[in-house]
Scaffold this motif. Structure first.
Motif, PDB file in Angstrom:
ATOM      1  N   UNK A   2       0.851  -0.911   0.137  1.00  0.00           N
ATOM      2  CA  UNK A   2       0.068   0.374  -0.205  1.00  0.00           C
ATOM      3  C   UNK A   2       1.226   1.016   0.087  1.00  0.00           C
ATOM      4  N   UNK A   3       1.303   1.318   0.911  1.00  0.00           N
ATOM      5  CA  UNK A   3       2.442   2.682   1.053  1.00  0.00           C
ATOM      6  C   UNK A   3       3.499   2.733   0.139  1.00  0.00           C
ATOM      7  N   UNK A  62       5.628  -1.621   7.201  1.00  0.00           N
ATOM      8  CA  UNK A  62       6.441  -2.310   5.687  1.00  0.00           C
ATOM      9  C   UNK A  62       7.537  -0.397   5.955  1.00  0.00           C
ATOM     10  N   UNK A  63       8.636  -0.568   5.813  1.00  0.00           N
ATOM     11  CA  UNK A  63       9.154  -0.011   5.484  1.00  0.00           C
ATOM     12  C   UNK A  63       8.861   1.286   4.872  1.00  0.00           C
ATOM     13  N   UNK A  64       8.801   2.383   5.635  1.00  0.00           N
ATOM     14  CA  UNK A  64       8.191   3.693   4.583  1.00  0.00           C
ATOM     15  C   UNK A  64       8.810   5.015   4.429  1.00  0.00           C
ATOM     16  N   UNK A  65       9.520   5.732   4.350  1.00  0.00           N
ATOM     17  CA  UNK A  65      10.341   6.895   4.085  1.00  0.00           C
ATOM     18  C   UNK A  65       9.101   8.185   4.726  1.00  0.00           C
ATOM     19  N   UNK A  66       9.488   9.141   5.883  1.00  0.00           N
ATOM     20  CA  UNK A  66       8.668   9.149   6.966  1.00  0.00           C
ATOM     21  C   UNK A  66       8.648  10.663   5.838  1.00  0.00           C
ATOM     22  N   UNK A  79      -2.971   6.943  13.657  1.00  0.00           N
ATOM     23  CA  UNK A  79      -1.990   6.332  12.868  1.00  0.00           C
ATOM     24  C   UNK A  79      -2.058   5.046  13.896  1.00  0.00           C
ATOM     25  N   UNK A  80      -1.907   3.137  14.113  1.00  0.00           N
ATOM     26  CA  UNK A  80      -1.739   2.562  14.204  1.00  0.00           C
ATOM     27  C   UNK A  80      -0.570   1.709  14.119  1.00  0.00           C
ATOM     28  N   UNK A  81       0.793   2.496  15.217  1.00  0.00           N
ATOM     29  CA  UNK A  81       1.710   1.670  15.350  1.00  0.00           C
ATOM     30  C   UNK A  81       1.586   0.924  16.685  1.00  0.00           C
ATOM     31  N   UNK A  82       2.802  -0.193  15.902  1.00  0.00           N
ATOM     32  CA  UNK A  82       2.803  -0.616  17.403  1.00  0.00           C
ATOM     33  C   UNK A  82       3.611   0.035  18.824  1.00  0.00           C
ATOM     34  N   UNK A  83       2.996  -0.403  19.515  1.00  0.00           N
ATOM     35  CA  UNK A  83       2.702   0.446  21.434  1.00  0.00           C
ATOM     36  C   UNK A  83       4.784   0.727  21.452  1.00  0.00           C
ATOM     37  N   UNK A  84       6.127  -0.186  20.840  1.00  0.00           N
ATOM     38  CA  UNK A  84       7.180   0.065  21.512  1.00  0.00           C
ATOM     39  C   UNK A  84       7.571   0.755  19.943  1.00  0.00           C
ATOM     40  N   UNK A  85       6.682   1.188  19.052  1.00  0.00           N
ATOM     41  CA  UNK A  85       7.659   2.543  18.044  1.00  0.00           C
ATOM     42  C   UNK A  85       7.310   3.650  18.314  1.00  0.00           C
ATOM     43  N   UNK A  86       6.763   4.246  19.548  1.00  0.00           N
ATOM     44  CA  UNK A  86       6.319   5.129  19.779  1.00  0.00           C
ATOM     45  C   UNK A  86       7.606   6.230  21.855  1.00  0.00           C
ATOM     46  N   UNK A  87       8.444   4.801  21.726  1.00  0.00           N
ATOM     47  CA  UNK A  87       9.380   4.796  23.003  1.00  0.00           C
ATOM     48  C   UNK A  87      10.814   5.361  22.107  1.00  0.00           C
ATOM     49  N   UNK A  88      11.972   5.895  22.077  1.00  0.00           N
ATOM     50  CA  UNK A  88      12.606   5.959  21.441  1.00  0.00           C
ATOM     51  C   UNK A  88      13.549   3.907  21.531  1.00  0.00           C
ATOM     52  N   UNK A  96      10.120  -1.979  15.679  1.00  0.00           N
ATOM     53  CA  UNK A  96       9.556  -0.568  14.931  1.00  0.00           C
ATOM     54  C   UNK A  96       8.857  -1.087  13.775  1.00  0.00           C
ATOM     55  N   UNK A  97       7.885  -1.124  13.010  1.00  0.00           N
ATOM     56  CA  UNK A  97       7.951  -1.724  11.932  1.00  0.00           C
ATOM     57  C   UNK A  97       7.556  -1.257  10.804  1.00  0.00           C
ATOM     58  N   UNK A  98       7.026   0.406  11.175  1.00  0.00           N
ATOM     59  CA  UNK A  98       7.235   1.231   9.980  1.00  0.00           C
ATOM     60  C   UNK A  98       7.966   1.748   9.184  1.00  0.00           C
ATOM     61  N   UNK A  99       9.335   1.943  10.083  1.00  0.00           N
ATOM     62  CA  UNK A  99      11.015   2.231   8.760  1.00  0.00           C
ATOM     63  C   UNK A  99      10.784   3.698   9.180  1.00  0.00           C
TER      64      UNK A  99
END
Length: 312
Positions: free
Chosen positions: A101-102, A135-139, A161-170, A174-177
């Motif tokens: 998709x992305x 999927x890995x997607x450029x910011x 947005x629906x990130x995995x929770x761990x993606x919201x901490x430094x 992260x599944x988004x890339x």
């Protein structure tokens, strides 16, 4: 504590609705056993309709395996219109575990594929889009999409947005890339909230420390903009949390955050406990009742504060 902000944006009860037909039950339509979302009226604030996918080969958009105008969805769209008429916001989920998709929304492909998606958003009067980027997607691509959606559909259009929770901490998994902390800095004012996935090993909602870690990470995400998504049934994936424990975490977090709490979402509707396939709405009933109790306690606190203020 901003009471109006909490009333408008906090304490959401949201349900992901991807399975429209349940093959385990006797057919009640030409397409199988249709799972109607209508019992969720008065129980939820948002219905997250999953999952929209953009297909590269034929420049099309599918809702799961079929085009959104397929006859199998006719009753669903009618039911969704009834839900919207009863105040429930309906948000389309874009992406998810299926790839592709992305990759269709890169700068050189955007003007080819995005208009197809935009036409469906307009045609079916969706109130927003939930961007599930797995999927890995450029910011830069994501920022462009957010800005374009706001430009085309207005300031009241909901973008989550629906990130995995761990993606919201430094430095979390992260599944988004791309870095969500940088996303928040760039276009946080355009993002209504985050439906963080607290399961599959990417974070647990009981105990609730992961939620607090997200609120406190970097500049933090205000708790009114952080919705905890949990599994509604053990068969939905790894990391199911007992419903009593989910309620405990909701109650504790609301008290700790001065009743600022973004809400709870369930993946997904059709087999939700404790009612299972025959009464999946009971999950939403439990969460609705929990939020109602929290709001009652909040009202008491605000009334008490005003009373003290008058006596001073």
């Amino acid at each position: 504590m901003n009471a109006s902000l909490i009333a408008e944006t906090g304490h959401r009860v949201a349900v992901y609705y991807q399975t429209q037909y349940d093959n385990n039950l006797a057919p009640n339509s030409a397409f199988g056993h249709y799972v109607t979302p209508l019992p969720l009226i008065a129980l939820i604030t948002h219905l997250l309709l999953a999952a929209f996918h953009i297909n590269f080969d034929d420049i099309s958009v599918h809702l799961n395996d079929f085009v959104p105008e397929h006859p199998m969805f006719t009753q669903m769209w009618a039911d969704i219109a009834v839900m919207q008429a009863n105040g429930i916001k309906v948000i389309g989920m874009l992406g998810g575990a299926a790839p592709g998709t992305y990759a269709c929304l890169t700068p050189h492909l955007f003007d080819t594929y995005y208009p197809v998606l935009a036409r469906y958003i307009k045609r079916f009067r969706l109130d927003g889009m939930d961007l599930d980027v797995e999927q890995d997607t450029p910011l830069a691509d994501i920022i462009h999409l957010v800005k374009r959606l706001k430009k085309d559909f207005g300031k009241n259009f909901i973008i989550t947005f629906a990130p995995v929770a761990s993606a919201l901490v430094e430095f979390g998994a992260n599944l988004s890339g791309f870095d969500y902390i940088q996303l928040e800095k760039a276009v946080g004012s355009e993002i209504s909230w985050y439906n963080a996935q607290f399961y599959s090993g990417f974070g647990s909602f009981f105990p609730d420390q992961m939620y607090l870690d997200i609120v406190n990470a970097g500049n933090g995400i205000h708790p009114s903009r952080l919705v905890a998504t949990t599994l509604t049934d053990p068969n939905e994936g790894f990391g199911f949390i007992d419903l009593d424990e989910v309620v405990d975490s909701i109650t504790q977090l609301s008290a700790q955050q001065g009743f600022d709490f973004g809400g709870i979402a369930g993946w997904e509707y059709w087999d939700s406990q404790p009612g299972g396939e025959n009464q999946p709405y009971l999950w939403a009933q439990l969460m609705h009742d929990t939020m109602a109790e929290i709001k009652a306690n909040q009202t008491k606190l605000l009334a008490s504060s005003k009373s003290v203020g008058r006596r001073q």
